[in-house]
Design a protein around this motif. Structure first.
Motif, PDB file in Angstrom:
ATOM      1  N   MET A 195       0.764  -1.280  -0.019  1.00  0.00           N
ATOM      2  CA  MET A 195       0.155   0.098   0.090  1.00  0.00           C
ATOM      3  C   MET A 195       0.958   1.307  -0.053  1.00  0.00           C
ATOM      4  O   MET A 195       0.409   2.470  -0.383  1.00  0.00           O
ATOM      5  N   SER A 196       2.258   1.031   0.169  1.00  0.00           N
ATOM      6  CA  SER A 196       2.952   2.230   0.193  1.00  0.00           C
ATOM      7  C   SER A 196       2.921   2.756  -1.018  1.00  0.00           C
ATOM      8  O   SER A 196       3.089   4.312  -1.071  1.00  0.00           O
ATOM      9  N   ALA A 197       2.785   2.235  -2.258  1.00  0.00           N
ATOM     10  CA  ALA A 197       3.128   3.019  -3.395  1.00  0.00           C
ATOM     11  C   ALA A 197       1.817   3.789  -3.530  1.00  0.00           C
ATOM     12  O   ALA A 197       1.648   4.827  -4.224  1.00  0.00           O
ATOM     13  N   PHE A 198       0.518   3.289  -3.232  1.00  0.00           N
ATOM     14  CA  PHE A 198      -0.590   4.260  -3.276  1.00  0.00           C
ATOM     15  C   PHE A 198      -0.566   5.382  -2.471  1.00  0.00           C
ATOM     16  O   PHE A 198      -0.746   6.670  -2.721  1.00  0.00           O
ATOM     17  N   SER A 199       0.092   5.331  -1.201  1.00  0.00           N
ATOM     18  CA  SER A 199       0.185   6.548  -0.240  1.00  0.00           C
ATOM     19  C   SER A 199       1.396   7.351  -0.922  1.00  0.00           C
ATOM     20  O   SER A 199       0.899   8.660  -0.781  1.00  0.00           O
ATOM     21  N   ASP A 200       2.362   6.926  -1.540  1.00  0.00           N
ATOM     22  CA  ASP A 200       3.239   7.787  -2.174  1.00  0.00           C
ATOM     23  C   ASP A 200       2.656   8.561  -3.543  1.00  0.00           C
ATOM     24  O   ASP A 200       2.738   9.791  -3.322  1.00  0.00           O
ATOM     25  N   ALA A 201       1.848   7.919  -3.958  1.00  0.00           N
ATOM     26  CA  ALA A 201       1.045   8.603  -5.341  1.00  0.00           C
ATOM     27  C   ALA A 201       0.027   9.588  -4.847  1.00  0.00           C
ATOM     28  O   ALA A 201       0.197  10.793  -5.336  1.00  0.00           O
ATOM     29  N   LEU A 202      -0.615   9.358  -3.609  1.00  0.00           N
ATOM     30  CA  LEU A 202      -1.346  10.372  -3.091  1.00  0.00           C
ATOM     31  C   LEU A 202      -0.779  11.465  -2.505  1.00  0.00           C
ATOM     32  O   LEU A 202      -1.245  12.492  -2.898  1.00  0.00           O
TER      33      LEU A 202
END
Length: 129
Positions: free
Chosen positions: A1-8
């Motif tokens: 889920m880190s990639a999603f939070s980074d993108a956000l």
């Protein structure tokens, strides 16, 4: 889920930067007829931080140092002995173009934010099954 939070996080920084730019443009338009007002601009810079991700940051607001418009009106309280006073250096055409560009960039960042959120929700739905 880190990639999603980074993108956000990256898209949120873009949203914030464009919102700041729109605020500065609106201040310029509001003060277009203010004597002695100088156009403001806000630069963008990339903040790499600790990771490989780059986030958009706004720099310090800059004043446009171009010449102020000389307005001839001998009855104006700020007029000098020649009847001239300093107007502003705000050009409405440039401000409208900047506002449109900032609005479109804001909308693009908002779409990316929404797409990332939808992908995250879809992944969570798949994991629950």
């Amino acid at each position: 889920m880190s990639a999603f939070s980074d993108a956000l996080s990256v898209t949120a920084s873009g949203l914030k930067a464009q919102a700041t730019r729109l605020r500065v443009v609106s201040e310029n338009i509001a003060n277009m007829d203010t004597p002695g007002f100088r156009r403001k601009s806000v630069p963008f810079q990339l903040d790499k931080g600790d990771t490989a991700l780059s986030r958009v940051e706004t720099g310090r607001v800059r004043l446009d140092r171009s010449e102020l418009e000389q307005i001839y009106d001998p009855s104006h309280p700020l007029a000098d002995e020649t009847g001239n006073y300093d107007g502003s250096n705000v050009d409405l055409v440039i401000e409208i173009a900047d506002a449109r560009e900032a609005q479109r960039s804001y909308e693009a960042n908002l779409k990316m934010f929404d797409q990332t959120r939808q992908m995250s929700t879809g992944l969570m739905d798949l994991l629950r099954r």
